[in-house]
Design a protein around this motif. Structure first.
Motif, PDB file in Angstrom:
ATOM      1  N   TYR A 230      16.803  10.520 -19.854  1.00 45.61           N
ATOM      2  CA  TYR A 230      15.827  11.192 -20.719  1.00 45.61           C
ATOM      3  C   TYR A 230      16.423  12.455 -21.333  1.00 45.61           C
ATOM      4  O   TYR A 230      16.176  12.757 -22.517  1.00 45.61           O
ATOM      5  N   GLU A 231      17.200  13.177 -20.583  1.00 43.26           N
ATOM      6  CA  GLU A 231      17.854  14.378 -21.104  1.00 43.26           C
ATOM      7  C   GLU A 231      18.722  14.046 -22.314  1.00 43.26           C
ATOM      8  O   GLU A 231      18.707  14.753 -23.325  1.00 43.26           O
ATOM      9  N   VAL A 232      19.453  12.943 -22.222  1.00 40.31           N
ATOM     10  CA  VAL A 232      20.311  12.506 -23.324  1.00 40.31           C
ATOM     11  C   VAL A 232      19.466  12.058 -24.512  1.00 40.31           C
ATOM     12  O   VAL A 232      19.735  12.407 -25.668  1.00 40.31           O
ATOM     13  N   LEU A 233      18.425  11.267 -24.237  1.00 42.61           N
ATOM     14  CA  LEU A 233      17.574  10.761 -25.311  1.00 42.61           C
ATOM     15  C   LEU A 233      16.888  11.903 -26.042  1.00 42.61           C
ATOM     16  O   LEU A 233      16.820  11.920 -27.276  1.00 42.61           O
ATOM     17  N   LEU A 234      16.395  12.874 -25.293  1.00 45.04           N
ATOM     18  CA  LEU A 234      15.679  13.999 -25.884  1.00 45.04           C
ATOM     19  C   LEU A 234      16.608  14.850 -26.744  1.00 45.04           C
ATOM     20  O   LEU A 234      16.206  15.376 -27.787  1.00 45.04           O
ATOM     21  N   GLU A 235      17.857  14.989 -26.338  1.00 40.45           N
ATOM     22  CA  GLU A 235      18.807  15.795 -27.100  1.00 40.45           C
ATOM     23  C   GLU A 235      19.139  15.152 -28.445  1.00 40.45           C
ATOM     24  O   GLU A 235      19.307  15.857 -29.446  1.00 40.45           O
ATOM     25  N   ASN A 236      19.195  13.829 -28.479  1.00 35.81           N
ATOM     26  CA  ASN A 236      19.662  13.141 -29.676  1.00 35.81           C
ATOM     27  C   ASN A 236      18.548  12.523 -30.518  1.00 35.81           C
ATOM     28  O   ASN A 236      18.748  12.276 -31.712  1.00 35.81           O
ATOM     29  N   PHE A 237      17.396  12.249 -29.898  1.00 35.48           N
ATOM     30  CA  PHE A 237      16.234  11.728 -30.616  1.00 35.48           C
ATOM     31  C   PHE A 237      15.015  12.540 -30.175  1.00 35.48           C
ATOM     32  O   PHE A 237      14.100  12.003 -29.549  1.00 35.48           O
ATOM     33  N   PRO A 238      14.984  13.832 -30.466  1.00 39.57           N
ATOM     34  CA  PRO A 238      13.957  14.704 -29.874  1.00 39.57           C
ATOM     35  C   PRO A 238      12.523  14.309 -30.193  1.00 39.57           C
ATOM     36  O   PRO A 238      11.659  14.367 -29.313  1.00 39.57           O
ATOM     37  N   SER A 240      11.357  11.219 -31.388  1.00 42.53           N
ATOM     38  CA  SER A 240      11.078   9.881 -30.859  1.00 42.53           C
ATOM     39  C   SER A 240      10.898   9.910 -29.352  1.00 42.53           C
ATOM     40  O   SER A 240       9.982   9.289 -28.806  1.00 42.53           O
ATOM     41  N   ALA A 241      11.787  10.626 -28.665  1.00 41.75           N
ATOM     42  CA  ALA A 241      11.697  10.710 -27.206  1.00 41.75           C
ATOM     43  C   ALA A 241      10.392  11.364 -26.782  1.00 41.75           C
ATOM     44  O   ALA A 241       9.728  10.922 -25.841  1.00 41.75           O
ATOM     45  N   ASP A 242      10.000  12.414 -27.481  1.00 46.03           N
ATOM     46  CA  ASP A 242       8.781  13.132 -27.130  1.00 46.03           C
ATOM     47  C   ASP A 242       7.545  12.269 -27.320  1.00 46.03           C
ATOM     48  O   ASP A 242       6.587  12.343 -26.539  1.00 46.03           O
ATOM     49  N   GLU A 243       7.558  11.417 -28.336  1.00 44.45           N
ATOM     50  CA  GLU A 243       6.393  10.582 -28.620  1.00 44.45           C
ATOM     51  C   GLU A 243       6.364   9.300 -27.799  1.00 44.45           C
ATOM     52  O   GLU A 243       5.310   8.808 -27.433  1.00 44.45           O
ATOM     53  N   LEU A 244       7.534   8.736 -27.506  1.00 41.33           N
ATOM     54  CA  LEU A 244       7.593   7.448 -26.823  1.00 41.33           C
ATOM     55  C   LEU A 244       7.551   7.564 -25.307  1.00 41.33           C
ATOM     56  O   LEU A 244       7.067   6.668 -24.621  1.00 41.33           O
ATOM     57  N   VAL A 245       8.068   8.660 -24.779  1.00 37.03           N
ATOM     58  CA  VAL A 245       8.160   8.820 -23.327  1.00 37.03           C
ATOM     59  C   VAL A 245       7.041   9.736 -22.867  1.00 37.03           C
ATOM     60  O   VAL A 245       7.057  10.936 -23.121  1.00 37.03           O
ATOM     61  N   LYS A 246       6.089   9.170 -22.183  1.00 31.73           N
ATOM     62  CA  LYS A 246       4.868   9.914 -21.831  1.00 31.73           C
ATOM     63  C   LYS A 246       4.842  10.416 -20.395  1.00 31.73           C
ATOM     64  O   LYS A 246       3.918  11.114 -20.001  1.00 31.73           O
ATOM     65  N   LEU A 247       5.861  10.053 -19.590  1.00 29.29           N
ATOM     66  CA  LEU A 247       5.835  10.419 -18.175  1.00 29.29           C
ATOM     67  C   LEU A 247       6.840  11.507 -17.832  1.00 29.29           C
ATOM     68  O   LEU A 247       7.018  11.854 -16.677  1.00 29.29           O
ATOM     69  N   ALA A 248       7.519  12.065 -18.850  1.00 33.02           N
ATOM     70  CA  ALA A 248       8.577  13.030 -18.590  1.00 33.02           C
ATOM     71  C   ALA A 248       8.047  14.289 -17.905  1.00 33.02           C
ATOM     72  O   ALA A 248       8.612  14.808 -16.944  1.00 33.02           O
ATOM     73  N   GLU A 249       6.916  14.808 -18.386  1.00 39.19           N
ATOM     74  CA  GLU A 249       6.356  16.036 -17.809  1.00 39.19           C
ATOM     75  C   GLU A 249       5.904  15.799 -16.377  1.00 39.19           C
ATOM     76  O   GLU A 249       6.110  16.626 -15.499  1.00 39.19           O
TER      77      GLU A 249
END
Length: 253
Positions: A230-238, A240-249
């Motif tokens: 997730y750290e990698v995804l958020l850095e490169n697709f901030p 998209s990652a924020d909208e698609l991944v709902k369990l990060a927090e």
């Protein structure tokens, strides 16, 4: 070194567990790629990412329009215990509905793993620290609960180290006696054995894995790898990652 969104970036390992890691190996696309994959339906294309494009990604994600997120790909190199790798592998087999019905893997994902049929690299094993052993959950038949007493964990760690040393010794003795690598590996304790592989998937495919493996009730060791991905995804697709991944927090990622 690689070019990400116009910038040269060094891909570094994100350390996980005692000896493992996740590393971004290659990347294709960015948030704007998914935007333009959706805009092509109207023969339009954006050249810069603005609030309008951000709103479009939010709309696509919230309404389940996932195909535009399958045009950007990432490749990871992963080094993890076999017990994590085999759970991760499910996202190759189960990534396409039609393919899984036919017993096939999704042609738009890929997995290539090092094999002890061919290599004799010194085996590495995952060894939980005494304070990392978890107990049996009270309300379900799988997973884990809270931490066991430290004295119990200390014995478990010591026993695991002894067990792994015995297996490693037998493995090395078999190799010295001329037994082929593909059979000598039978002596290696399996589930804690570290394996290395490449995993390629679309942004949507990565997000699907993260939404399941960042969940609080997923295997704790896999959660740690999911946080690194997730750290990698958020850095490169901030966006998209924020909208698609709902369990990060929830997972503290």
């Amino acid at each position: 070194m690689a070019n990400i969104n116009g910038q040269v970036t060094q891909f570094n390992n994100i350390e996980v567990l005692d000896k493992g890691y996740v590393r971004l190996e290659a990347i294709t696309g960015k948030d704007l790629s998914s935007v333009n994959s959706a805009k092509v339906s109207f023969d339009k294309k954006a050249t810069e990412f603005t609030d309008k494009e951000r709103r479009l990604i939010k709309y696509l994600a919230s309404h389940g329009h996932t195909s535009p997120f399958r045009h950007a790909f990432v490749t990871f190199e992963c080094y993890a215990p076999l017990m994590v790798a085999r759970q991760w592998w499910k996202y190759i087999i189960g990534s396409g509905h039609e393919e899984i019905e036919k017993g096939m893997q999704d042609p738009f994902t890929a997995w290539n793993e090092s094999s002890r049929r061919y290599i004799t690299e010194k085996p590495e094993f995952y060894i939980p620290a005494p304070e990392e052993w978890r107990g049996v959950p009270k309300d379900k038949k799988q997973g884990s609960g809270g931490m066991v007493p430290l004295e119990v964990g200390s014995v478990a760690t010591d026993n695991l180290i002894k067990y792994q040393k015995i297996g490693l010794t037998l493995y090395e003795q078999a190799m010295e006696k001329g037994i082929c690598a593909e059979q000598a590996r039978l002596f290696l304790p399996a589930y804690g054995l570290y394996v290395r592989w490449y995993w390629s998937a679309s942004v949507q495919g990565v997000a699907h894995m993260l939404n399941q493996r960042l969940a609080h009730d997923s295997q704790a060791e896999f959660q740690e790898y999911a946080k690194a991905v997730y750290e990698v995804l958020l850095e490169n697709f901030p966006v998209s990652a924020d909208e698609l991944v709902k369990l990060a927090e929830e997972a503290g990622a």
